[in-house]
Design a protein around this motif. Sequence first.
Motif, PDB file in Angstrom:
ATOM      1  N   ALA A 107      42.515  15.270  -7.501  1.00  0.00           N
ATOM      2  CA  ALA A 107      42.973  15.396  -8.906  1.00  0.00           C
ATOM      3  C   ALA A 107      41.651  16.064  -9.759  1.00  0.00           C
ATOM      4  N   LEU A 108      40.414  15.612  -9.440  1.00  0.00           N
ATOM      5  CA  LEU A 108      39.260  16.212  -9.826  1.00  0.00           C
ATOM      6  C   LEU A 108      39.049  17.445  -9.544  1.00  0.00           C
ATOM      7  N   PHE A 109      39.349  17.979  -8.322  1.00  0.00           N
ATOM      8  CA  PHE A 109      39.300  19.329  -7.640  1.00  0.00           C
ATOM      9  C   PHE A 109      40.409  20.345  -8.581  1.00  0.00           C
ATOM     10  N   ARG A 110      41.603  19.763  -8.768  1.00  0.00           N
ATOM     11  CA  ARG A 110      42.741  20.458  -9.125  1.00  0.00           C
ATOM     12  C   ARG A 110      42.157  20.834 -10.781  1.00  0.00           C
ATOM     13  N   GLU A 111      41.675  19.771 -11.183  1.00  0.00           N
ATOM     14  CA  GLU A 111      41.368  19.848 -12.823  1.00  0.00           C
ATOM     15  C   GLU A 111      40.333  20.765 -13.137  1.00  0.00           C
ATOM     16  N   TYR A 112      39.207  20.946 -12.207  1.00  0.00           N
ATOM     17  CA  TYR A 112      37.909  21.297 -12.535  1.00  0.00           C
ATOM     18  C   TYR A 112      37.748  22.673 -11.869  1.00  0.00           C
ATOM     19  N   PHE A 113      38.202  22.800 -10.400  1.00  0.00           N
ATOM     20  CA  PHE A 113      37.737  23.832  -9.678  1.00  0.00           C
ATOM     21  C   PHE A 113      37.837  25.136 -10.557  1.00  0.00           C
ATOM     22  N   VAL A 114      39.056  25.484 -10.877  1.00  0.00           N
ATOM     23  CA  VAL A 114      39.287  26.939 -11.672  1.00  0.00           C
ATOM     24  C   VAL A 114      38.204  26.801 -12.815  1.00  0.00           C
ATOM     25  N   ARG A 115      38.221  25.950 -13.601  1.00  0.00           N
ATOM     26  CA  ARG A 115      37.255  25.805 -14.860  1.00  0.00           C
ATOM     27  C   ARG A 115      35.978  26.149 -14.578  1.00  0.00           C
ATOM     28  N   LEU A 116      35.433  25.451 -13.370  1.00  0.00           N
ATOM     29  CA  LEU A 116      33.905  25.611 -13.173  1.00  0.00           C
ATOM     30  C   LEU A 116      33.546  27.114 -12.426  1.00  0.00           C
ATOM     31  N   VAL A 117      34.609  27.610 -11.929  1.00  0.00           N
ATOM     32  CA  VAL A 117      34.289  29.131 -11.284  1.00  0.00           C
ATOM     33  C   VAL A 117      34.358  29.937 -12.662  1.00  0.00           C
ATOM     34  N   GLY A 118      35.124  29.481 -13.593  1.00  0.00           N
ATOM     35  CA  GLY A 118      35.119  30.599 -14.723  1.00  0.00           C
ATOM     36  C   GLY A 118      33.998  30.207 -15.440  1.00  0.00           C
ATOM     37  N   PHE A 119      33.279  29.282 -15.623  1.00  0.00           N
ATOM     38  CA  PHE A 119      32.067  28.867 -16.348  1.00  0.00           C
ATOM     39  C   PHE A 119      30.959  29.530 -15.493  1.00  0.00           C
ATOM     40  N   LEU A 120      30.997  29.446 -14.125  1.00  0.00           N
ATOM     41  CA  LEU A 120      29.873  30.308 -13.540  1.00  0.00           C
ATOM     42  C   LEU A 120      30.191  31.856 -13.697  1.00  0.00           C
ATOM     43  N   ILE A 121      31.307  32.314 -13.671  1.00  0.00           N
ATOM     44  CA  ILE A 121      31.367  33.744 -13.941  1.00  0.00           C
ATOM     45  C   ILE A 121      31.009  34.117 -15.358  1.00  0.00           C
ATOM     46  N   LYS A 122      31.140  33.326 -16.473  1.00  0.00           N
ATOM     47  CA  LYS A 122      30.385  33.508 -17.620  1.00  0.00           C
ATOM     48  C   LYS A 122      29.026  33.533 -17.788  1.00  0.00           C
ATOM     49  N   ALA A 123      28.451  32.571 -16.825  1.00  0.00           N
ATOM     50  CA  ALA A 123      27.020  32.570 -16.823  1.00  0.00           C
ATOM     51  C   ALA A 123      26.490  33.692 -16.071  1.00  0.00           C
ATOM     52  N   ALA A 137      29.567  22.273  -4.504  1.00  0.00           N
ATOM     53  CA  ALA A 137      29.440  21.357  -5.278  1.00  0.00           C
ATOM     54  C   ALA A 137      30.273  20.205  -4.972  1.00  0.00           C
ATOM     55  N   PHE A 138      31.588  20.591  -4.928  1.00  0.00           N
ATOM     56  CA  PHE A 138      32.575  19.367  -4.621  1.00  0.00           C
ATOM     57  C   PHE A 138      32.159  18.722  -3.201  1.00  0.00           C
ATOM     58  N   VAL A 139      31.764  19.490  -2.154  1.00  0.00           N
ATOM     59  CA  VAL A 139      31.362  18.827  -0.845  1.00  0.00           C
ATOM     60  C   VAL A 139      30.558  17.882  -1.244  1.00  0.00           C
ATOM     61  N   GLU A 140      29.302  18.286  -1.797  1.00  0.00           N
ATOM     62  CA  GLU A 140      28.212  17.347  -1.933  1.00  0.00           C
ATOM     63  C   GLU A 140      28.613  16.193  -2.455  1.00  0.00           C
ATOM     64  N   LEU A 141      29.602  16.352  -3.761  1.00  0.00           N
ATOM     65  CA  LEU A 141      29.908  15.155  -4.389  1.00  0.00           C
ATOM     66  C   LEU A 141      30.648  14.147  -3.442  1.00  0.00           C
ATOM     67  N   ALA A 142      31.534  14.514  -2.654  1.00  0.00           N
ATOM     68  CA  ALA A 142      32.111  13.864  -1.847  1.00  0.00           C
ATOM     69  C   ALA A 142      31.138  12.603  -0.962  1.00  0.00           C
ATOM     70  N   GLY A 143      29.978  13.264  -0.931  1.00  0.00           N
ATOM     71  CA  GLY A 143      28.938  12.384  -0.138  1.00  0.00           C
ATOM     72  C   GLY A 143      28.118  11.394  -1.137  1.00  0.00           C
ATOM     73  N   VAL A 144      28.191  11.489  -2.380  1.00  0.00           N
ATOM     74  CA  VAL A 144      27.577  10.719  -3.682  1.00  0.00           C
ATOM     75  C   VAL A 144      28.685  10.114  -4.346  1.00  0.00           C
ATOM     76  N   TRP A 145      29.807  10.114  -4.292  1.00  0.00           N
ATOM     77  CA  TRP A 145      31.272   9.974  -5.179  1.00  0.00           C
ATOM     78  C   TRP A 145      30.843   8.566  -5.651  1.00  0.00           C
ATOM     79  N   ASP A 146      30.426   7.534  -5.162  1.00  0.00           N
ATOM     80  CA  ASP A 146      30.354   6.070  -5.822  1.00  0.00           C
ATOM     81  C   ASP A 146      29.148   6.055  -6.722  1.00  0.00           C
ATOM     82  N   ALA A 147      28.259   7.057  -6.528  1.00  0.00           N
ATOM     83  CA  ALA A 147      26.846   6.886  -7.310  1.00  0.00           C
ATOM     84  C   ALA A 147      26.977   7.904  -8.711  1.00  0.00           C
ATOM     85  N   VAL A 148      28.092   8.567  -8.729  1.00  0.00           N
ATOM     86  CA  VAL A 148      28.069   9.429  -9.741  1.00  0.00           C
ATOM     87  C   VAL A 148      29.138   8.907 -10.774  1.00  0.00           C
ATOM     88  N   SER A 149      28.738   8.586 -12.078  1.00  0.00           N
ATOM     89  CA  SER A 149      29.496   8.229 -12.757  1.00  0.00           C
ATOM     90  C   SER A 149      30.319   9.556 -13.955  1.00  0.00           C
TER      91      SER A 149
END
Length: 256
Positions: A107-123, A137-149
Amino acid sequence: MWVTDWTSQAACRTRNPGELSTEELAQGREKAVCTGCSVRTECLADALDNRVVFGVWGGMTERERRALLRRRPTVVSWATLLKNARLEYERSVGVRPGPSFDEEFEALFREYFVRLVGFLIKAGARQPDAEDSVQSAFVELAGVWDAVSHRSAWLRTTAYRKWLRLVRKNHIDELVFSLPEDPADDATNDVVGRSQIIQLLRQLPPMQQAVMAFGFDGCSPAETAEAMGVPADNVRQNLRRARSNLSRLIEKNGML
């Protein structure tokens, strides 16, 4: 779980395919249809594998799909590639998520992947670099999932820093204070990079472009400063300059 009979679960199954037009995508009105669709990835894979020419599939227009196919000509099966993506990131971080994690992560991937790609392109990122950085970034998040609020904010900051490391091959603290004052050359050939606002942003100095990207994504100067690792006053100063420069560019290009 990969859904074979995905059409019966598609969010757009009750709509006329012609309604999902490129024009509608440009206006953002189709986002509510594709974003959050439980079989968006299966839909995109089907369109890519079958070289579907017209319409919006999996949240991508025909032009975006053609660009993706040109960039990845060696892919034999997009369904296989996308289906194996989760297994790849699980192996890379050494975790075996449970069913609840799977659903939340998707759900998080579907909601934010395209949006974050657009954000970086703007940057200032090229689309392939933006996609790689967000995926990492999503790969790294999988490893620290419970620690990120606050996962969306964490993803934005992490993706931005990964992009900086990718293009400059240096540490974030060294990069943000050494950004040149002259705007970077526009090397992108991607569809999203050719929109008017992206082209105007690319005429700003890199620091101004970056802070504007955070601003467009809803970040306050304090949040932007924390993500970039610079003083908040520096962010506010660059925001003022960026808005002034962007206003002049908009007026010069007759976009008012």
